[in-house]
Design a protein around this motif. Sequence first.
Motif, mmCIF file in Angstrom:
data_model
loop_
_atom_site.group_PDB
_atom_site.id
_atom_site.type_symbol
_atom_site.label_atom_id
_atom_site.label_comp_id
_atom_site.label_asym_id
_atom_site.label_seq_id
_atom_site.Cartn_x
_atom_site.Cartn_y
_atom_site.Cartn_z
ATOM 1 N N LYS A 33 -5.684 -28.096 5.577
ATOM 2 C CA LYS A 33 -6.139 -29.162 4.673
ATOM 3 C C LYS A 33 -7.539 -28.845 4.144
ATOM 4 O O LYS A 33 -7.801 -29.024 2.950
ATOM 5 N N TYR A 36 -7.206 -26.078 1.531
ATOM 6 C CA TYR A 36 -6.757 -26.570 0.229
ATOM 7 C C TYR A 36 -7.884 -27.296 -0.511
ATOM 8 O O TYR A 36 -7.976 -27.220 -1.726
ATOM 9 N N GLU A 37 -8.730 -27.998 0.216
ATOM 10 C CA GLU A 37 -9.873 -28.659 -0.428
ATOM 11 C C GLU A 37 -10.817 -27.634 -1.059
ATOM 12 O O GLU A 37 -11.325 -27.857 -2.154
ATOM 13 N N LEU A 39 -9.961 -24.784 -2.245
ATOM 14 C CA LEU A 39 -9.275 -24.260 -3.420
ATOM 15 C C LEU A 39 -9.257 -25.280 -4.556
ATOM 16 O O LEU A 39 -9.571 -24.960 -5.700
ATOM 17 N N LYS A 40 -8.900 -26.519 -4.238
ATOM 18 C CA LYS A 40 -8.817 -27.558 -5.266
ATOM 19 C C LYS A 40 -10.166 -27.849 -5.907
ATOM 20 O O LYS A 40 -10.245 -28.139 -7.091
ATOM 21 N N SER A 41 -11.226 -27.779 -5.109
ATOM 22 C CA SER A 41 -12.569 -28.061 -5.634
ATOM 23 C C SER A 41 -13.137 -26.892 -6.439
ATOM 24 O O SER A 41 -14.142 -27.048 -7.116
ATOM 25 N N GLY A 42 -12.503 -25.730 -6.332
ATOM 26 C CA GLY A 42 -12.994 -24.556 -7.049
ATOM 27 C C GLY A 42 -14.087 -23.801 -6.309
ATOM 28 O O GLY A 42 -14.655 -22.856 -6.838
ATOM 29 N N SER A 46 -9.233 -19.193 -7.297
ATOM 30 C CA SER A 46 -7.849 -18.816 -7.010
ATOM 31 C C SER A 46 -7.015 -18.985 -8.276
ATOM 32 O O SER A 46 -7.518 -19.415 -9.311
ATOM 33 N N MET A 48 -2.656 -19.936 -9.432
ATOM 34 C CA MET A 48 -1.392 -20.461 -8.937
ATOM 35 C C MET A 48 -0.230 -19.616 -9.460
ATOM 36 O O MET A 48 -0.233 -19.192 -10.612
ATOM 37 N N HIS A 51 3.935 -23.191 -7.402
ATOM 38 C CA HIS A 51 3.160 -24.215 -6.708
ATOM 39 C C HIS A 51 2.301 -23.621 -5.590
ATOM 40 O O HIS A 51 1.772 -24.374 -4.767
ATOM 41 N N TYR A 53 -0.875 -21.287 -4.145
ATOM 42 C CA TYR A 53 -2.169 -20.679 -4.425
ATOM 43 C C TYR A 53 -2.134 -19.201 -4.049
ATOM 44 O O TYR A 53 -1.561 -18.834 -3.025
#
Length: 69
Positions: A33, A36-37, A39-42, A46, A48, A51, A53
């Motif tokens: 988790k 993923y944070e 990655l999602k925050s940049g 990364s 895609m 679906h 990463y």
Amino acid sequence: MKNNGVYHLVFRDYPDVVNASQMCEMLGNINIKAGYELLKSGRIKSFMIGHCYRIPKIHILEYMGVVEE
């Protein structure tokens, strides 16, 4: 040490592009988790495929401050 040298020494058992699970292992077995944070925050760059990463190893080293962008 030159960046190129570090790239070939650190995480040499991992492929040049890793998945999120491998990235978490490389960062000291952090929780998926938390990975993923990042990655999602940049904070770790990364891309895609579908679906999933995919993270170039160089971006993990940049995040760790081992090599420069």
